[in-house]
Scaffold this motif. Structure first.
Motif, PDB file in Angstrom:
ATOM      1  N   PHE A  95      10.228   9.436  -2.925  1.00 15.46           N
ATOM      2  CA  PHE A  95       9.216   9.218  -1.885  1.00 15.46           C
ATOM      3  C   PHE A  95       9.291   7.786  -1.362  1.00 15.46           C
ATOM      4  CE2 PHE A  95       5.013   7.571  -0.796  1.00 15.46           C
ATOM      5  CZ  PHE A  95       4.542   8.503   0.109  1.00 15.46           C
ATOM      6  N   PHE A  96       9.412   6.826  -2.269  1.00 12.32           N
ATOM      7  CA  PHE A  96       9.465   5.419  -1.872  1.00 12.32           C
ATOM      8  C   PHE A  96      10.834   5.044  -1.318  1.00 12.32           C
ATOM      9  CE2 PHE A  96       6.053   5.674  -4.964  1.00 12.32           C
ATOM     10  CZ  PHE A  96       5.044   4.962  -4.330  1.00 12.32           C
ATOM     11  N   GLN A  97      11.855   5.763  -1.744  1.00 17.80           N
ATOM     12  CA  GLN A  97      13.194   5.484  -1.214  1.00 17.80           C
ATOM     13  C   GLN A  97      13.336   5.921   0.236  1.00 17.80           C
ATOM     14  OE1 GLN A  97      15.328   7.667  -4.403  1.00 17.80           O
ATOM     15  NE2 GLN A  97      16.458   5.771  -4.744  1.00 17.80           N
ATOM     16  N   ASN A  98      12.491   6.863   0.661  1.00 17.04           N
ATOM     17  CA  ASN A  98      12.638   7.458   1.985  1.00 17.04           C
ATOM     18  C   ASN A  98      11.778   6.804   3.060  1.00 17.04           C
ATOM     19  OD1 ASN A  98      14.494   9.335   1.044  1.00 17.04           O
ATOM     20  ND2 ASN A  98      12.906  10.805   0.478  1.00 17.04           N
ATOM     21  N   ASP A  99      11.108   5.707   2.734  1.00 20.86           N
ATOM     22  CA  ASP A  99      10.237   5.067   3.725  1.00 20.86           C
ATOM     23  C   ASP A  99      10.234   3.559   3.511  1.00 20.86           C
ATOM     24  OD1 ASP A  99       8.444   4.748   5.821  1.00 20.86           O
ATOM     25  OD2 ASP A  99       7.112   6.341   5.119  1.00 20.86           O
ATOM     26  N   PHE A 100       9.717   2.841   4.507  1.00 20.54           N
ATOM     27  CA  PHE A 100       9.542   1.404   4.382  1.00 20.54           C
ATOM     28  C   PHE A 100       8.353   1.114   3.472  1.00 20.54           C
ATOM     29  CE2 PHE A 100      11.439   1.431   8.773  1.00 20.54           C
ATOM     30  CZ  PHE A 100      12.572   0.700   8.458  1.00 20.54           C
ATOM     31  N   ALA A 101       8.521   0.198   2.538  1.00 23.28           N
ATOM     32  CA  ALA A 101       7.395  -0.217   1.705  1.00 23.28           C
ATOM     33  C   ALA A 101       6.288  -0.816   2.573  1.00 23.28           C
ATOM     34  CB  ALA A 101       7.854  -1.235   0.658  1.00 23.28           C
ATOM     35  N   GLY A 102       6.678  -1.591   3.594  1.00 20.60           N
ATOM     36  CA  GLY A 102       5.690  -2.201   4.477  1.00 20.60           C
ATOM     37  C   GLY A 102       4.884  -1.170   5.239  1.00 20.60           C
ATOM     38  N   ARG A 103       5.541  -0.095   5.689  1.00 15.21           N
ATOM     39  CA  ARG A 103       4.817   0.933   6.434  1.00 15.21           C
ATOM     40  C   ARG A 103       3.870   1.689   5.518  1.00 15.21           C
ATOM     41  NH1 ARG A 103       7.746   5.126  10.458  1.00 15.21           N
ATOM     42  NH2 ARG A 103       8.823   5.831   8.567  1.00 15.21           N
ATOM     43  N   LEU A 104       4.308   1.992   4.305  1.00 11.21           N
ATOM     44  CA  LEU A 104       3.427   2.664   3.355  1.00 11.21           C
ATOM     45  C   LEU A 104       2.188   1.812   3.079  1.00 11.21           C
ATOM     46  CD1 LEU A 104       6.055   3.989   0.763  1.00 11.21           C
ATOM     47  CD2 LEU A 104       4.888   5.305   2.537  1.00 11.21           C
ATOM     48  N   ALA A 105       2.409   0.520   2.838  1.00 15.36           N
ATOM     49  CA  ALA A 105       1.281  -0.378   2.560  1.00 15.36           C
ATOM     50  C   ALA A 105       0.363  -0.482   3.769  1.00 15.36           C
ATOM     51  CB  ALA A 105       1.802  -1.755   2.167  1.00 15.36           C
ATOM     52  N   SER A 106       0.943  -0.526   4.967  1.00 13.19           N
ATOM     53  CA  SER A 106       0.140  -0.617   6.187  1.00 13.19           C
ATOM     54  C   SER A 106      -0.759   0.604   6.340  1.00 13.19           C
ATOM     55  CB  SER A 106       1.058  -0.750   7.403  1.00 13.19           C
ATOM     56  OG  SER A 106       0.320  -0.736   8.596  1.00 13.19           O
ATOM     57  N   LEU A 120       6.564  15.478  -7.757  1.00 16.69           N
ATOM     58  CA  LEU A 120       6.962  15.627  -9.150  1.00 16.69           C
ATOM     59  C   LEU A 120       5.748  15.328 -10.029  1.00 16.69           C
ATOM     60  CD1 LEU A 120      10.383  14.355 -10.482  1.00 16.69           C
ATOM     61  CD2 LEU A 120       8.415  14.676 -11.967  1.00 16.69           C
ATOM     62  N   GLN A 121       5.099  16.378 -10.509  1.00 18.62           N
ATOM     63  CA  GLN A 121       3.871  16.214 -11.277  1.00 18.62           C
ATOM     64  C   GLN A 121       4.041  16.723 -12.705  1.00 18.62           C
ATOM     65  OE1 GLN A 121       0.017  16.852  -9.391  1.00 18.62           O
ATOM     66  NE2 GLN A 121       1.056  17.723  -7.624  1.00 18.62           N
ATOM     67  N   ASP A 122       3.205  16.204 -13.576  1.00 13.68           N
ATOM     68  CA  ASP A 122       3.156  16.731 -14.940  1.00 13.68           C
ATOM     69  C   ASP A 122       2.571  18.138 -14.917  1.00 13.68           C
ATOM     70  OD1 ASP A 122       4.078  14.303 -15.905  1.00 13.68           O
ATOM     71  OD2 ASP A 122       2.064  13.514 -16.265  1.00 13.68           O
ATOM     72  N   ARG A 123       3.033  18.950 -15.830  1.00 11.55           N
ATOM     73  CA  ARG A 123       2.445  20.273 -15.948  1.00 11.55           C
ATOM     74  C   ARG A 123       1.008  20.166 -16.455  1.00 11.55           C
ATOM     75  NH1 ARG A 123       7.423  23.304 -19.194  1.00 11.55           N
ATOM     76  NH2 ARG A 123       8.953  23.239 -17.468  1.00 11.55           N
ATOM     77  N   ALA A 124       0.218  21.189 -16.173  1.00 14.67           N
ATOM     78  CA  ALA A 124      -1.187  21.158 -16.578  1.00 14.67           C
ATOM     79  C   ALA A 124      -1.326  21.033 -18.092  1.00 14.67           C
ATOM     80  CB  ALA A 124      -1.891  22.421 -16.082  1.00 14.67           C
ATOM     81  N   LEU A 173      17.254  12.084 -17.005  1.00 20.91           N
ATOM     82  CA  LEU A 173      16.641  11.898 -18.319  1.00 20.91           C
ATOM     83  C   LEU A 173      15.242  11.288 -18.171  1.00 20.91           C
ATOM     84  CD1 LEU A 173      16.589  11.632 -21.448  1.00 20.91           C
ATOM     85  CD2 LEU A 173      17.828   9.455 -21.162  1.00 20.91           C
ATOM     86  N   LEU A 174      15.104  10.340 -17.262  1.00 20.85           N
ATOM     87  CA  LEU A 174      13.811   9.687 -17.029  1.00 20.85           C
ATOM     88  C   LEU A 174      12.884  10.532 -16.160  1.00 20.85           C
ATOM     89  CD1 LEU A 174      15.231   6.122 -16.401  1.00 20.85           C
ATOM     90  CD2 LEU A 174      13.777   6.793 -18.325  1.00 20.85           C
ATOM     91  N   ARG A 175      13.356  11.667 -15.708  1.00 19.48           N
ATOM     92  CA  ARG A 175      12.634  12.621 -14.871  1.00 19.48           C
ATOM     93  C   ARG A 175      12.149  12.012 -13.562  1.00 19.48           C
ATOM     94  NH1 ARG A 175       7.296  16.021 -15.542  1.00 19.48           N
ATOM     95  NH2 ARG A 175       7.830  17.741 -14.180  1.00 19.48           N
ATOM     96  N   PHE A 176      13.069  11.289 -12.926  1.00 22.84           N
ATOM     97  CA  PHE A 176      12.804  10.828 -11.573  1.00 22.84           C
ATOM     98  C   PHE A 176      13.057  11.954 -10.570  1.00 22.84           C
ATOM     99  CE2 PHE A 176      13.667   6.281 -13.042  1.00 22.84           C
ATOM    100  CZ  PHE A 176      12.319   5.990 -13.107  1.00 22.84           C
ATOM    101  N   HIS A 177      13.763  12.988 -10.997  1.00 19.04           N
ATOM    102  CA  HIS A 177      14.012  14.156 -10.178  1.00 19.04           C
ATOM    103  C   HIS A 177      13.814  15.395 -11.050  1.00 19.04           C
ATOM    104  CE1 HIS A 177      15.959  11.395  -7.335  1.00 19.04           C
ATOM    105  NE2 HIS A 177      16.672  10.940  -8.352  1.00 19.04           N
ATOM    106  N   ARG A 198       1.556   7.214  -7.399  1.00 20.99           N
ATOM    107  CA  ARG A 198       2.006   8.261  -8.320  1.00 20.99           C
ATOM    108  C   ARG A 198       3.010   9.214  -7.677  1.00 20.99           C
ATOM    109  NH1 ARG A 198      -2.180   5.962 -10.080  1.00 20.99           N
ATOM    110  NH2 ARG A 198      -2.864   6.056 -12.257  1.00 20.99           N
ATOM    111  N   GLN A 199       3.411   8.908  -6.465  1.00 15.22           N
ATOM    112  CA  GLN A 199       4.456   9.711  -5.837  1.00 15.22           C
ATOM    113  C   GLN A 199       5.781   9.487  -6.560  1.00 15.22           C
ATOM    114  OE1 GLN A 199       4.236  12.016  -3.704  1.00 15.22           O
ATOM    115  NE2 GLN A 199       2.432  11.683  -2.414  1.00 15.22           N
ATOM    116  N   SER A 200       6.712  10.384  -6.346  1.00 20.52           N
ATOM    117  CA  SER A 200       8.010  10.295  -7.003  1.00 20.52           C
ATOM    118  C   SER A 200       8.815   9.130  -6.449  1.00 20.52           C
ATOM    119  CB  SER A 200       8.780  11.600  -6.815  1.00 20.52           C
ATOM    120  OG  SER A 200       9.061  11.810  -5.440  1.00 20.52           O
ATOM    121  N   TRP A 201       9.819   8.732  -7.188  1.00 21.01           N
ATOM    122  CA  TRP A 201      10.674   7.633  -6.761  1.00 21.01           C
ATOM    123  C   TRP A 201      11.346   7.919  -5.408  1.00 21.01           C
ATOM    124  CZ3 TRP A 201      16.104   6.269  -8.940  1.00 21.01           C
ATOM    125  CH2 TRP A 201      16.489   5.016  -8.486  1.00 21.01           C
TER     126      TRP A 201
END
Length: 615
Positions: A137-148, A350-354, A412-416, A132-135
């Motif tokens: 977040f995944f662009q700034n790291d290795f997918a393999g390292r996150l999974a590890s 990037l979270q939804d408001r309460a 528009l898609l609220r990735f940022h 559920r992290q923002s897009w």
């Protein structure tokens, strides 16, 4: 019996009532650790009691041996069984029944109830939070390292908790038993054990903090290795096309060498611990034996005491070695936990408001109201941009690379999060609705299409999971994908819609992936449609056929299309020309050509369907 212990904890919770908002694990090692361990408190409490019981029963064995030797030395042979039957029965009951039952219970709790359940509970909850992290977040790291990190943190928390619980009793119970029993007989016999405990405490005080830091460094290097290796595997075609295997070897060797240095440093410290411990154990055992034999020779203790003192001391020495292994494993795991915490415990940016509600799209009007955005940079990228796209209008976004076209769609898609202004859909601020409902109302086909490593059917149905088979096939036919799908066969012999596409859809050509992605969007049938170079991977014949399908798909929808190949969007209701984050021209194709501005320049510079970006 196995099912009984397995049923104490469900790693993934109640599937019929999933929590849409998983709790963020807290930052800080102790709160992070306790967040997961506390969810299995009854199991760890039971393991604590079971570990205590096993340690007490183990410590009773030398006591039984001492009593038995004393009885043998002092009782005539013919009277031995008659006078000592109670002792013998108690010893048999402990050794054959009670102790095995306690060990079995301890193992059932640790291996059956805790290991798989707690490990996968941590992994599942960590994955849900990270996913559920923002897009960015995944662009700034290795997918393999996150999974590890997600995969390794679960076993590390489980193993360190088990090690901590079981290790504490081994050394405490044996030590207290030895000191209590021997101290009551002759206080001198306590001296080697007390000296050993003091030296043991000093040794651990020196080793453990250093071991924790070095273990964390080793774990970080391991995750970096996984990240670089997976990155290379994911992009193996690029590596081979550019003949860069040797360069990749150097890139990965660098972190392997760093990991080796860190691992060697950690192993040096562990070797120091075990060598020192062996020397201490030898001194304690020799000292205790010498004192016990001297006391027996002097008549201060009987042979039974000697027979009890030596096994008790040996038991402490053996337990100390085992505890040292557990302690080193525990702190090695703490290093892994600390490293995993850097990913898992990060707040979601990037979270939804309460009070966020669901987006309701009746017409599909989109309004950009004086928006500003620049990825946090002072210079910015989008500058006070205002734009209204009417309900059902088909607009094309035009501009050179870097003009801000794709960024506008991502906003528009609220990735940022916007840095200023607001974006409205049918009068509703997208910042005030849930991200899931917003993205559910928008269908997107991108230039770089990646598919899930699943079947063709699952990939198309990702747009509408409850879709019937007939609807999936109909969407594939409209996307001109049905014929090639029927001819597919994967490495396990699955055919047609059951065939799997490989990681990121690698088993398909670019054009085939694009057609599957278009079928997915056709099936989703959202009221707002975004086409970002949607047909760029298709050959001219297939593109012409799909353009007809896209034209039909656009009916009744608000459409935003991005394309460098201007001929694909020239028939849009309106073209919007962007330059340096601003709208500089707007109008139909004919109007913009007549104006002779940026759009006319881009149109005239196209050659073979491409724009001369360098101009």
């Amino acid at each position: 019996m196995f099912r009984f212990f397995e049923s104490f904890l469900s790693p993934t919770g109640d599937a019929s009532r999933p929590d849409p908002h998983p709790v963020q694990p807290p930052e800080g090692l102790v709160p992070f650790y306790w967040h997961f361990v506390s969810q299995a408190k009854p199991l760890f409490a039971a393991l604590f009691v079971a570990g205590f019981s096993v340690s007490v029963l183990d410590a009773s064995v030398p006591w039984f041996i001492g009593r038995l030797v004393r009885a043998i030395a002092s009782t005539p042979r013919e009277l031995f069984f008659g006078e000592n039957h109670a002792l013998l029965l108690a010893m048999v009951a402990v050794v054959l029944l009670v102790r095995p039952a306690a060990i079995a219970t301890q193992n059932m709790i640790s291996h059956v109830a805790i290991m798989a359940n707690v490990t996968n509970m941590v992994r599942w909850q960590s994955h849900r939070h990270v996913a559920r992290q923002s897009w960015p977040f995944f662009q700034n790291d290795f997918a393999g390292r996150l999974a590890s990190r997600v995969m390794d943190t679960g076993p590390a928390i489980r193993q360190s908790a088990i090690a901590g619980i079981t290790a504490v009793w081994g050394i405490v119970v044996y030590g207290v038993t030895a000191l209590t029993v021997l101290g009551r007989i002759d206080a001198v016999l306590m001296v080697p054990i007390v000296a050993w405990f003091c030296a043991y405490a000093v040794l651990l005080r020196f080793i453990v903090p250093r071991l924790r830091d070095r273990s964390k460094r080793t774990s970080e290097m391991k995750s970096l290795i996984v990240g670089r290796v997976v990155d290379g595997y994911t992009n193996i075609l690029t590596v081979k096309l550019f003949a860069r295997l040797a360069q990749e070897d150097r890139h990965v060797r660098e972190v392997f060498d760093q990991h080796t240095v860190a691992y060697r440093s950690q192993m040096r410290l562990m070797s120091t611990l075990f060598i020192s411990l062996q020397a201490m154990n030898a001194l304690m055992l020799v000292g205790e034996t010498a004192l016990a034999v001297t006391a027996w020779q002097g008549g201060r203790v009987d042979v039974g005491t000697v027979a009890m003192a030596i096994p008790l001391t040996w038991q402490i020495a053996s337990a100390a070695g085992w505890v040292a292994v557990q302690v080193t494993d525990m702190f090695e795991n703490l290093g892994t936990i600390q490293e995993g915490m850097m990913t898992i415990a990060r707040p979601i940016a990037l979270q939804d408001r309460a009070d966020a509600g669901e987006l309701a799209v009746d017409r599909g009007e989109i309004r950009f109201d004086a928006i500003r955005f620049g990825y946090g940079k002072e210079a910015g990228l989008i500058h006070d941009l205002s734009l209204r796209i009417r309900a059902g209008e088909k607009v094309g976004l035009v501009g050179r690379s870097g003009a801000g076209k794709t960024t506008l769609v991502n906003l528009l898609l609220r990735f940022h999060e916007l840095e200023g202004g607001r974006i409205l859909v049918d009068g509703q601020d997208v910042a005030g609705v849930t991200q899931e409902s917003l993205r559910g109302a928008v269908s997107v086909v991108t230039q770089d299409t990646s598919l899930l490593h699943r079947s063709i059917r699952e990939n198309i149905a990702f747009g509408r999971p409850d879709a019937a088979e007939a609807d999936i096939v109909a969407a594939a036919k409209r996307a001109h994908a049905h014929e090639f799908i029927l001819g597919l066969e994967d490495w396990q012999g699955r055919r047609g819609y059951d065939a799997h596409v490989g990681e990121r859809g690698v088993k398909l050509s670019g054009g085939q992936r694009q057609r599957v992605a278009i079928a997915r969007v056709i099936l989703k049938d959202a009221p707002i449609l975004v086409l970002d170079e949607a047909t760029s991977a298709l050959d001219s014949e297939v593109e012409a056929a799909i353009q007809d399908s896209l034209t039909a798909l656009m009916g009744g929808k608000t459409v935003i299309a991005i394309a460098h190949r201007l001929s694909t969007i020239a028939r849009m209701d309106r073209l919007i020309v962007m330059d340096h984050g601003r709208v500089v021209e707007t109008g139909t194709h004919a109007e913009l050509l007549a104006r002779g501005g940026i759009y006319a320049d881009l149109w005239h510079r196209q050659s073979g369907g491409f724009i001369d970006e360098a101009a």
